[in-house]
Write a protein that holds these residues in place. Structure first.
Motif, PDB file in Angstrom:
ATOM      1  N   ILE A  49      34.714  25.595  16.408  1.00  0.00           N
ATOM      2  CA  ILE A  49      35.643  26.586  16.950  1.00  0.00           C
ATOM      3  C   ILE A  49      36.798  25.840  17.617  1.00  0.00           C
ATOM      4  CG2 ILE A  49      35.959  28.477  18.581  1.00  0.00           C
ATOM      5  CD1 ILE A  49      32.980  29.102  18.300  1.00  0.00           C
ATOM      6  N   TRP A  57      41.527  31.433  20.032  1.00  0.00           N
ATOM      7  CA  TRP A  57      40.277  30.867  19.535  1.00  0.00           C
ATOM      8  C   TRP A  57      40.163  31.191  18.052  1.00  0.00           C
ATOM      9  CZ3 TRP A  57      35.728  29.607  22.940  1.00  0.00           C
ATOM     10  CH2 TRP A  57      36.133  29.389  24.267  1.00  0.00           C
ATOM     11  N   LEU A  59      38.161  30.143  14.049  1.00  0.00           N
ATOM     12  CA  LEU A  59      37.266  29.358  13.211  1.00  0.00           C
ATOM     13  C   LEU A  59      38.082  28.280  12.514  1.00  0.00           C
ATOM     14  CD1 LEU A  59      35.023  32.016  11.413  1.00  0.00           C
ATOM     15  CD2 LEU A  59      34.393  30.490  13.284  1.00  0.00           C
ATOM     16  N   VAL A  88      38.074  34.412  17.510  1.00  0.00           N
ATOM     17  CA  VAL A  88      36.661  34.224  17.799  1.00  0.00           C
ATOM     18  C   VAL A  88      36.420  34.594  19.250  1.00  0.00           C
ATOM     19  CG1 VAL A  88      34.792  32.536  17.978  1.00  0.00           C
ATOM     20  CG2 VAL A  88      36.391  32.421  16.066  1.00  0.00           C
ATOM     21  N   VAL A  99      28.284  35.072  18.644  1.00  0.00           N
ATOM     22  CA  VAL A  99      29.717  34.844  18.526  1.00  0.00           C
ATOM     23  C   VAL A  99      30.291  35.904  17.585  1.00  0.00           C
ATOM     24  CG1 VAL A  99      31.489  33.242  17.710  1.00  0.00           C
ATOM     25  CG2 VAL A  99      29.500  32.381  18.952  1.00  0.00           C
ATOM     26  N   TYR A 101      33.522  37.462  15.346  1.00  0.00           N
ATOM     27  CA  TYR A 101      34.753  37.129  14.646  1.00  0.00           C
ATOM     28  C   TYR A 101      35.513  38.431  14.380  1.00  0.00           C
ATOM     29  CZ  TYR A 101      37.839  35.517  10.890  1.00  0.00           C
ATOM     30  OH  TYR A 101      38.929  35.219  10.118  1.00  0.00           O
TER      31      TYR A 101
END
Length: 380
Positions: A49, A57, A59, A88, A99, A101
């Motif tokens: 990350i 944030w 991926l 994220v 987590v 997305y």
């Protein structure tokens, strides 16, 4: 956990978080690339990350080769983020470790639980206790120092105050806070000049809360002072001014083992003839070579190892620390600072010192992850 055990039960999932909003963004990316390359994928699942320079944030590609310096160019999270990637989100509810997305116009996706976070952030907004506070709120274990020790390790003024209160030797310094320079720069300048009168030129003018030698200037006289203050304040409105300590630069690593912290063999940073001091270019571009182990007597080695562990304990550190010292001409050690998330590429001093102490790079990464998994979050 053996490979046989991991094949019979889910592997711990490690979120490697890197990049960030500080001026050390690129160094964080480089460090994370080395860690991603070293993590044993037979033992751990990995989720990279990245935090962009503006704080988003994302991926990123799990591609360490794209996270290195190339032809002198520094990498960034933006270069390795998934194309068109959304944001994220880490959990903030205690006990929830999934987590999420999220993309505009799409239903958020659950990326699964994270068992431990490996925060490879350097500098403010990550190494200073801010990210650690978020992880404490969510109850997610993480590698390295907690909230208090991260904050102490980032602020050079309060770091020195803590060390002095625990009887550790520190060098002369003075601090100029933001309102002092903004409201009465003449008075602040006079105080620095008076400090130089007491301790001599040259002085080193530094951001109080930065690392990787960012924003540091050596000042040999009054003529260069304002420019040095401006450069330091470009990284942090609070600055610290230190006198020159004549001696050798010695570093020592501290690593948390099951039975407590232990010190590595020390290293020496030799004087770099092409640089006024061990600055950013000397560290990362010209790759100034440290000497491991440092050519010290047995008594000197034992002394610096003792001081490094004392500094680790004084600042309530966890996981790892690199402690930086000066060995003065009179034979005494003075601690300059600690770094709670030191440079962590295989050629960085912290891993090199532990390599010379019998802990190779993959084992070092594994020990840090295991220490984080053992350690509960919250007050301790």
């Amino acid at each position: 956990m053996s490979s046989e055990t991991s094949s019979q039960s889910p592997k711990p999932r490690v979120a490697v978080v890197f990049g960030g909003r500080s001026s050390e963004h690129a160094i964080s990316v480089i460090t994370a690339g080395a860690v991603l390359r070293a993590i044993d994928r037979t033992r751990y699942d990995v989720l990279p990350i990245g935090i962009t320079a503006d704080g988003r944030w994302a991926l990123t590609a799990d591609d360490p080769e794209r996270m290195a310096i190339s032809d002198g160019a520094l990498p960034s999270v933006e270069q390795i983020a998934e194309p068109g990637a959304g944001g994220v989100l880490l959990p903030i509810d205690h006990g929830r470790q999934e987590v999420i997305y999220s993309e505009p116009g799409s239903v958020p996706k659950d990326l699964g639980d994270v068992d431990v976070v490996f925060p490879m952030l350097h500098g403010p907004y990550g190494e200073d206790g801010t990210l650690q506070g978020l992880l404490e709120l969510s109850g997610v274990p993480y590698v390295g120092a907690g909230v208090l020790s991260s904050a102490i390790g980032m602020d050079k003024e309060y770091m020195k105050r803590v060390f002095a209160s625990f009887g550790l030797p520190v060098g002369p310094y003075t601090v100029v806070r933001p309102r002092e320079w903004e409201n009465d720069p003449a008075a602040a300048r006079k105080r620095i000049v008076d400090f130089a009168a007491d301790h001599g030129w040259p002085l080193f003018v530094k951001p109080a809360r930065a690392g990787s030698s960012m924003g540091i200037s050596r000042v040999d006289g009054l003529a260069g002072l304002d420019e040095a203050v401006a450069e330091a304040r470009r990284h942090d409105p609070k600055i610290i001014v230190e006198s020159l300590l004549r001696g050798r630069e010695i570093e020592c690593g501290v690593l948390e083992f099951e039975d407590g912290p232990r010190a590595s063999v020390p290293a020496e940073i030799p004087a770099v003839s092409s640089h006024a001091f061990y600055d950013f270019e000397a560290k990362y571009i010209d790759s100034a070579e440290g000497i491991v182990p440092a050519p010290l007597t047995g008594e000197q080695t034992a002394r610096v190892q003792e001081l490094a562990v004392r500094a680790f304990e004084a600042a309530s550190c966890e996981g790892l620390v690199r402690a930086d010292f000066f060995l003065l001409e009179n034979g005494e050690f003075v601690i300059n600072e600690i770094n709670t998330m030191p440079g962590f590429t295989p050629i960085s001093m912290f891993p090199r010192m532990w390599q010379a102490s019998g802990v190779d790079y993959p084992e070092l990464v594994d020990r840090l992850i295991q220490a984080a998994l053992r350690r509960p979050t919250g007050l301790r």
